[in-house]
Design a protein around this motif. Structure first.
Motif, PDB file in Angstrom:
ATOM      1  N   UNK A 198       0.904  -1.007   0.140  1.00  0.00           N
ATOM      2  CA  UNK A 198       0.088   0.015  -0.149  1.00  0.00           C
ATOM      3  C   UNK A 198       0.752   1.340   0.258  1.00  0.00           C
ATOM      4  N   UNK A 199       1.841   1.165   0.717  1.00  0.00           N
ATOM      5  CA  UNK A 199       2.754   2.359   1.007  1.00  0.00           C
ATOM      6  C   UNK A 199       3.599   2.587  -0.427  1.00  0.00           C
ATOM      7  N   UNK A 200       3.900   1.474  -1.189  1.00  0.00           N
ATOM      8  CA  UNK A 200       4.522   1.738  -2.589  1.00  0.00           C
ATOM      9  C   UNK A 200       3.481   2.076  -3.472  1.00  0.00           C
ATOM     10  N   UNK A 201       2.388   1.702  -3.521  1.00  0.00           N
ATOM     11  CA  UNK A 201       1.191   2.330  -4.400  1.00  0.00           C
ATOM     12  C   UNK A 201       1.130   3.821  -4.142  1.00  0.00           C
ATOM     13  N   UNK A 202       1.019   4.085  -2.924  1.00  0.00           N
ATOM     14  CA  UNK A 202       0.917   5.575  -2.499  1.00  0.00           C
ATOM     15  C   UNK A 202       2.314   6.350  -2.899  1.00  0.00           C
ATOM     16  N   UNK A 203       3.538   5.917  -2.756  1.00  0.00           N
ATOM     17  CA  UNK A 203       4.700   6.545  -2.904  1.00  0.00           C
ATOM     18  C   UNK A 203       5.008   6.916  -4.659  1.00  0.00           C
ATOM     19  N   UNK A 204       4.347   5.849  -5.287  1.00  0.00           N
ATOM     20  CA  UNK A 204       4.595   5.476  -6.805  1.00  0.00           C
ATOM     21  C   UNK A 204       3.492   6.314  -7.598  1.00  0.00           C
ATOM     22  N   UNK A 205       2.556   6.907  -6.788  1.00  0.00           N
ATOM     23  CA  UNK A 205       1.359   7.428  -7.428  1.00  0.00           C
ATOM     24  C   UNK A 205       0.845   6.643  -8.399  1.00  0.00           C
ATOM     25  N   UNK A 206       0.329   5.455  -7.909  1.00  0.00           N
ATOM     26  CA  UNK A 206      -0.173   4.327  -8.910  1.00  0.00           C
ATOM     27  C   UNK A 206      -1.796   4.588  -8.617  1.00  0.00           C
ATOM     28  N   UNK A 207      -2.243   4.660 -10.005  1.00  0.00           N
ATOM     29  CA  UNK A 207      -3.952   4.648  -9.731  1.00  0.00           C
ATOM     30  C   UNK A 207      -4.297   3.139 -10.168  1.00  0.00           C
ATOM     31  N   UNK A 208      -4.874   2.418  -9.255  1.00  0.00           N
ATOM     32  CA  UNK A 208      -5.453   1.210  -9.120  1.00  0.00           C
ATOM     33  C   UNK A 208      -6.641   1.301  -9.679  1.00  0.00           C
ATOM     34  N   UNK A 209      -6.906   0.243 -10.619  1.00  0.00           N
ATOM     35  CA  UNK A 209      -8.217  -0.108 -11.366  1.00  0.00           C
ATOM     36  C   UNK A 209      -8.613  -1.421 -11.249  1.00  0.00           C
ATOM     37  N   UNK A 210      -9.779  -1.713 -11.207  1.00  0.00           N
ATOM     38  CA  UNK A 210     -10.272  -3.356 -10.827  1.00  0.00           C
ATOM     39  C   UNK A 210     -10.438  -3.905 -12.466  1.00  0.00           C
ATOM     40  N   UNK A 211     -10.629  -5.157 -12.133  1.00  0.00           N
ATOM     41  CA  UNK A 211     -10.606  -6.008 -13.319  1.00  0.00           C
ATOM     42  C   UNK A 211     -11.797  -5.646 -14.369  1.00  0.00           C
ATOM     43  N   UNK A 212     -12.945  -5.304 -13.638  1.00  0.00           N
ATOM     44  CA  UNK A 212     -14.144  -4.834 -14.740  1.00  0.00           C
ATOM     45  C   UNK A 212     -13.770  -3.419 -15.711  1.00  0.00           C
ATOM     46  N   UNK A 213     -13.231  -2.606 -15.152  1.00  0.00           N
ATOM     47  CA  UNK A 213     -12.766  -1.410 -15.609  1.00  0.00           C
ATOM     48  C   UNK A 213     -11.507  -1.882 -16.812  1.00  0.00           C
ATOM     49  N   UNK A 214     -10.711  -2.585 -16.322  1.00  0.00           N
ATOM     50  CA  UNK A 214      -9.469  -2.917 -17.138  1.00  0.00           C
ATOM     51  C   UNK A 214     -10.237  -3.930 -18.424  1.00  0.00           C
ATOM     52  N   UNK A 215     -11.170  -4.578 -18.183  1.00  0.00           N
ATOM     53  CA  UNK A 215     -11.887  -5.293 -19.367  1.00  0.00           C
ATOM     54  C   UNK A 215     -12.647  -4.496 -20.228  1.00  0.00           C
ATOM     55  N   UNK A 216     -12.900  -3.424 -19.590  1.00  0.00           N
ATOM     56  CA  UNK A 216     -14.173  -2.381 -20.514  1.00  0.00           C
ATOM     57  C   UNK A 216     -12.935  -1.540 -21.189  1.00  0.00           C
ATOM     58  N   UNK A 217     -11.884  -1.492 -20.910  1.00  0.00           N
ATOM     59  CA  UNK A 217     -10.711  -0.558 -21.697  1.00  0.00           C
ATOM     60  C   UNK A 217     -10.013  -1.612 -22.711  1.00  0.00           C
ATOM     61  N   UNK A 218     -10.581  -2.668 -22.823  1.00  0.00           N
ATOM     62  CA  UNK A 218     -10.088  -3.547 -23.966  1.00  0.00           C
ATOM     63  C   UNK A 218      -8.710  -4.237 -23.268  1.00  0.00           C
ATOM     64  N   UNK A 219      -8.581  -4.684 -21.947  1.00  0.00           N
ATOM     65  CA  UNK A 219      -7.478  -5.257 -21.176  1.00  0.00           C
ATOM     66  C   UNK A 219      -6.275  -4.591 -21.747  1.00  0.00           C
ATOM     67  N   UNK A 220      -6.311  -3.136 -21.251  1.00  0.00           N
ATOM     68  CA  UNK A 220      -5.140  -2.317 -21.205  1.00  0.00           C
ATOM     69  C   UNK A 220      -5.186  -1.523 -20.190  1.00  0.00           C
ATOM     70  N   UNK A 221      -3.797  -0.916 -19.782  1.00  0.00           N
ATOM     71  CA  UNK A 221      -4.054   0.141 -18.663  1.00  0.00           C
ATOM     72  C   UNK A 221      -3.161   1.304 -19.205  1.00  0.00           C
ATOM     73  N   UNK A 222      -3.949   2.541 -18.430  1.00  0.00           N
ATOM     74  CA  UNK A 222      -3.403   3.859 -19.360  1.00  0.00           C
ATOM     75  C   UNK A 222      -2.319   4.091 -18.509  1.00  0.00           C
ATOM     76  N   UNK A 223      -1.119   4.117 -19.233  1.00  0.00           N
ATOM     77  CA  UNK A 223       0.229   4.437 -18.601  1.00  0.00           C
ATOM     78  C   UNK A 223       0.451   5.798 -18.226  1.00  0.00           C
ATOM     79  N   UNK A 224      -0.080   6.576 -19.053  1.00  0.00           N
ATOM     80  CA  UNK A 224      -0.165   8.236 -18.512  1.00  0.00           C
ATOM     81  C   UNK A 224      -0.840   8.656 -17.358  1.00  0.00           C
ATOM     82  N   UNK A 225      -1.800   7.701 -17.025  1.00  0.00           N
ATOM     83  CA  UNK A 225      -2.485   8.056 -15.764  1.00  0.00           C
ATOM     84  C   UNK A 225      -1.820   6.974 -14.758  1.00  0.00           C
ATOM     85  N   UNK A 226      -0.938   6.177 -15.025  1.00  0.00           N
ATOM     86  CA  UNK A 226      -0.066   5.313 -14.156  1.00  0.00           C
ATOM     87  C   UNK A 226      -0.904   4.303 -13.638  1.00  0.00           C
ATOM     88  N   UNK A 227      -1.764   3.841 -14.415  1.00  0.00           N
ATOM     89  CA  UNK A 227      -2.804   2.735 -13.912  1.00  0.00           C
ATOM     90  C   UNK A 227      -2.383   1.182 -13.952  1.00  0.00           C
TER      91      UNK A 227
END
Length: 207
Positions: A34-63
């Motif tokens: 959790x601290x690593x995620x916070x320090x790295x400003x990671x934006x966590x998304x769930x699997x439903x969102x991931x699937x709706x995006x075509x199974x990709x993560x937005x690197x620009x938003x650090x997903x």
């Protein structure tokens, strides 16, 4: 030398963990992730969102997508050229990686240095439906030299979402991901000593 320092560090971690219960170790791991995620400003998304995006993560938003069943977090930097591993197919996969121990905030192992320039970690992977099994090829893997032949389960998570191929022209790129891997999905030392690892890994289909 990197391997030697890594082994010394791992022994020290294991010794420290002798004084903690498994529950305490897991709690420390969760807090470290959790601290690593916070320090790295990671934006966590769930699997439903991931699937709706075509199974990709937005690197620009650090997903990073969190896979609840395994606890693995994944960011796809490049899906790669080629095609996904087919059902029933067995293939050799070549990996370059850097492994960071999240608890100690230190690079623990890598084959992305001059010492191991000629060593690309090779693993044999078989797909059966949605299940992937793998082992490192003996004598052709830094990971296996340090941790044994078992491939961390976390390393196999991206295979359902990336392509495996070999660049044929200047515009082709091999797959590249970032992973946060809890001990339960990690290499043998992480599993035994209960610590999470952060990986940057490339995947390329072998000949």
């Amino acid at each position: 030398m990197v391997v030697l320092y890594s082994l010394i560090a791992l022994v020290m971690i294991a010794s420290c963990n002798d004084y903690e219960t498994y529950s305490e170790q897991k709690d420390k791991e969760r807090k470290a992730i959790n601290q690593f995620i916070k320090d790295s400003a990671i934006n966590v998304i769930d699997e439903t969102t991931f699937k709706s995006q075509g199974n990709i993560t937005n690197v620009g938003r650090n997903e990073y997508v969190l896979f609840e069943s395994s606890g693995v977090y994944m960011q796809i930097i490049r899906k790669g050229c080629g095609s996904p591993l087919k059902n029933g197919e067995t293939a050799t996969i070549l990996c370059r990686f850097t492994e960071k121990n999240i608890l100690t905030d230190s690079i623990q192992l890598t084959n992305n240095i001059l010492t191991f320039a000629s060593v690309v970690d090779k693993m044999s992977v078989t797909r059966s439906s949605d299940t992937y099994t793998a082992s490192f090829i003996s004598g052709q893997s830094v990971m296996s030299m340090v941790y044994g032949s078992s491939v961390p389960s976390g390393w196999l998570v991206p295979l359902s979402y990336i392509n495996l191929g070999r660049p044929q022209n200047a515009t082709d790129e091999i797959a590249k991901v970032k992973l946060i891997v809890p001990h339960s999905q990690g290499q043998s030392y992480a599993s035994q000593s209960v610590y999470p690892c952060y990986y940057i890994i490339t995947y390329e289909k072998g000949i």
